[in-house]
Design an enzyme around this catalytic site. Structure first.
Site, PDB file in Angstrom:
ATOM      1  N   HIS A 152      59.735  -9.849  25.671  1.00  0.00           N
ATOM      2  CA  HIS A 152      59.636 -10.990  26.591  1.00  0.00           C
ATOM      3  C   HIS A 152      59.270 -10.496  27.999  1.00  0.00           C
ATOM      4  O   HIS A 152      58.413 -11.075  28.665  1.00  0.00           O
ATOM      5  CB  HIS A 152      60.980 -11.740  26.604  1.00  0.00           C
ATOM      6  CG  HIS A 152      61.066 -12.849  27.604  1.00  0.00           C
ATOM      7  ND1 HIS A 152      60.842 -14.165  27.284  1.00  0.00           N
ATOM      8  CD2 HIS A 152      61.349 -12.838  28.929  1.00  0.00           C
ATOM      9  CE1 HIS A 152      60.983 -14.912  28.367  1.00  0.00           C
ATOM     10  NE2 HIS A 152      61.297 -14.138  29.381  1.00  0.00           N
ATOM     11  N   GLU A 153      59.891  -9.421  28.422  1.00  0.00           N
ATOM     12  CA  GLU A 153      59.592  -8.896  29.763  1.00  0.00           C
ATOM     13  C   GLU A 153      58.183  -8.295  29.817  1.00  0.00           C
ATOM     14  O   GLU A 153      57.474  -8.441  30.820  1.00  0.00           O
ATOM     15  CB  GLU A 153      60.635  -7.849  30.172  1.00  0.00           C
ATOM     16  CG  GLU A 153      62.073  -8.375  30.245  1.00  0.00           C
ATOM     17  CD  GLU A 153      62.224  -9.594  31.138  1.00  0.00           C
ATOM     18  OE1 GLU A 153      61.384  -9.800  32.032  1.00  0.00           O
ATOM     19  OE2 GLU A 153      63.170 -10.378  30.939  1.00  0.00           O
ATOM     20  N   HIS A 156      55.785 -11.053  30.380  1.00  0.00           N
ATOM     21  CA  HIS A 156      55.696 -11.445  31.790  1.00  0.00           C
ATOM     22  C   HIS A 156      54.780 -10.483  32.551  1.00  0.00           C
ATOM     23  O   HIS A 156      54.017 -10.890  33.421  1.00  0.00           O
ATOM     24  CB  HIS A 156      57.082 -11.419  32.438  1.00  0.00           C
ATOM     25  CG  HIS A 156      57.865 -12.680  32.235  1.00  0.00           C
ATOM     26  ND1 HIS A 156      57.318 -13.927  32.368  1.00  0.00           N
ATOM     27  CD2 HIS A 156      59.174 -12.886  31.919  1.00  0.00           C
ATOM     28  CE1 HIS A 156      58.254 -14.854  32.138  1.00  0.00           C
ATOM     29  NE2 HIS A 156      59.386 -14.236  31.850  1.00  0.00           N
ATOM     30  N   GLU A 227      58.319 -19.330  30.909  1.00  0.00           N
ATOM     31  CA  GLU A 227      59.316 -18.772  29.992  1.00  0.00           C
ATOM     32  C   GLU A 227      58.929 -19.058  28.539  1.00  0.00           C
ATOM     33  O   GLU A 227      59.037 -18.185  27.688  1.00  0.00           O
ATOM     34  CB  GLU A 227      60.700 -19.352  30.297  1.00  0.00           C
ATOM     35  CG  GLU A 227      61.234 -18.966  31.672  1.00  0.00           C
ATOM     36  CD  GLU A 227      61.309 -17.454  31.857  1.00  0.00           C
ATOM     37  OE1 GLU A 227      61.678 -16.747  30.917  1.00  0.00           O
ATOM     38  OE2 GLU A 227      60.967 -16.985  32.958  1.00  0.00           O
TER      39      GLU A 227
END
Lengths: 307, 189
Positions: A152-153, A156, A227
């Site tokens: 997930h990071e 980003h 998100e």
């Protein structure tokens, strides 16, 4: 994955944020110059304060752009990994896996000593990106779940969300605090009939005047859409929605508050560290206030991908 | 005079588009080659790691000497494989041997009290994952390259300059699970 459009959008947004930050400072400088020189625009007096404001704003923006991630991490008391710690070694390996899966360079890794499980990424581009994970997250999450969080990071970072988010944290976190403070002092100053603090008054009025604009810009930057996108991209990297889904559930069910996080950095985290109830609620008002989408929605979407 | 200008502008536009498309295909082809090299890097990494890891757990896993020997033999065959085809077969064999070793570790709780064994488990898991993700990344890039060659009108340029489809990496049945399945630590904590 084609990240190009998201990246372009985020680059434009960052430029807009930095531009309005500089403009804001210059406007304040002009206002004070005018007030001091007695409303004689274009008079003999050189507009020192305008110049100072311009240079200060450019200085802060430039420093924030290049050093912002370090400031954010320092404010969260993040530490480098320790050699020989099995959990840190596992995190390092997982980050290497996600770097390969995304085709990006390996990010710098830090650990935040805090029992509250959470994680965040910051940095102006993939070559200067940092991922920080709390020690609580490492303790609670198993390997698959940690992989989902790191993915997930990485998402980003790939989308350049980190560029916008770091800028927001550095430039506007401070300004939001300032304008909160200004509104309060303006409210207090109503009672006292002292005309002496003209400078402070001009500052306060200026900050209060622009704060709706600020909120609008922040809402634009801290879009909850990011998100959802990062969750989806994470699954494209790991091909394992279940890991991230379970991680989000574990993080949300944790009852430890995150002490080091503030309103200025909350938007950087994978799950809002403030424990604000707005993040769990539905509806337009909640959507306006929250930095993160409802966790139940995110988990449901991930489970939908697994089916 | 005017039709002439319109015609020249069209020719120029087509020319610019052609150059742009050609350059994009070249860029993708380089990415594909780079992604393929990354797989080789991961295979090499695996070959280098295995002897040390196996040596570190030899004492603790004396009763599973067969499994360890099978891993070492498969590793040596993979290193020595003379051709691409044999290399693929040998690497597949090595993957299966490693999976068996991890399954053994999983089945003996006492082994997981041993720090070297735990380290072996983590390093083998990440090695297999990194290899899996390198293959996944290669396949993603190669698919994009192939698609770009085939869609009209880029296909005209691709055909003109002799671009070739790239083979995707096909996992055998035993390999198929590698990228997504976590091999070890699910119940470890």
């Amino acid at each position: 994955v084609n990240f190009y459009e998201r990246q372009q959008r985020n680059r434009r947004l960052t430029a807009l944020l930095i531009g309005s930050f500089v403009l804001l400072f210059v406007a304040l400088g002009v206002a004070i110059d005018v007030a001091v020189a007695g409303l004689s625009v274009g008079g003999e007096r050189f507009p020192y304060l305008t110049l100072v404001a311009l240079l200060t704003a450019i200085g802060i923006a430039a420093l924030g752009h290049y050093r912002g991630a370090d400031w954010v991490m320092a404010s969260l008391l993040a530490e480098p990994l320790r050699d020989g710690d099995a959990e840190h070694r596992e995190l390092q390996n997982i980050a290497a896996e996600m770097a390969i899966a995304s085709g990006l360079p390996r990010p710098r890794l830090l650990v935040i000593p805090d029992p509250s499980p959470n994680a965040l990424a910051a940095g102006r581009d993939p070559a200067h990106a940092t991922i920080a994970v709390t020690s609580g997250a490492l303790a609670v999450l198993d390997r698959e779940e940690t992989q989902g969080v790191v993915a997930h990071e990485m998402a980003h970072i790939a989308n350049r969300d980190t560029m916008v988010m770091t800028t927001v944290a550095v430039l506007f976190g401070g300004v939001v605090m300032l304008s909160d403070w200004a509104r309060r002092s303006l409210y207090l100053a109503r009672d006292r009939k002292s005309g002496g603090h003209l400078l402070a008054l001009v500052l306060a009025v200026g900050l209060v005047a622009i704060s709706p604009l600020l909120s609008r810009l922040l809402a634009m930057a801290v879009s909850r859409q990011r998100e959802y996108q990062a969750d989806a991209t994470a699954v494209e990297l790991t091909r394992n929605p279940e890991g991230l889904a379970r991680a989000l559930e574990k993080i949300s069910s944790s009852r430890f508050p995150f002490r080091a996080a503030t309103r200025g950095t909350a938007h950087l985290f994978i799950v809002s560290p403030l424990g604000r109830r707005a993040d769990e609620r539905e509806g337009a008002w909640a959507a306006l206030l929250a930095t993160h989408p409802p966790l139940a929605d995110r988990v449901a979407l991930l489970r939908g991908m697994a089916a | 005079m005017r039709p002439m200008i319109v015609f020249l502008a069209l020719v120029a536009a087509v020319g610019v588009w052609g150059v742009w498309t050609y350059n994009r295909l070249i860029g993708l082809r380089n990415q594909v080659q780079n992604a393929w090299k990354q797989i080789d890097v991961q295979l090499k990494r695996r070959h280098d790691l295995i002897p040390n890891l196996v040596a570190a757990v030899k004492g603790a896993m004396e009763f599973e000497r067969d499994t360890l020997e099978r891993v070492m033999a498969a590793r040596n065959r993979a290193v020595a494989a003379p051709s691409r085809q044999e290399s693929v077969a040998a690497e597949g064999e090595l993957s299966r041997a490693l999976r068996q070793l991890l399954a053994v570790v999983e089945n003996y709780p006492t082994l997981r009290a041993n720090e070297n064994v735990l380290k072996l488990q983590e390093e083998l898991t990440t090695t297999e994952n990194q290899l899996g993700f390198a293959r996944q990344f290669y396949n993603d890039i190669a698919t994009r390259f192939n698609t770009q060659q085939e869609v009209f009108p880029a296909s005209v340029i691709a055909k003109q300059f002799g671009f070739q489809r790239t083979e995707l990496f096909v996992a055998d049945d035993a390999d198929r699970a590698v990228p997504s399945v976590d091999l070890s630590l699910r119940q470890a904590r």
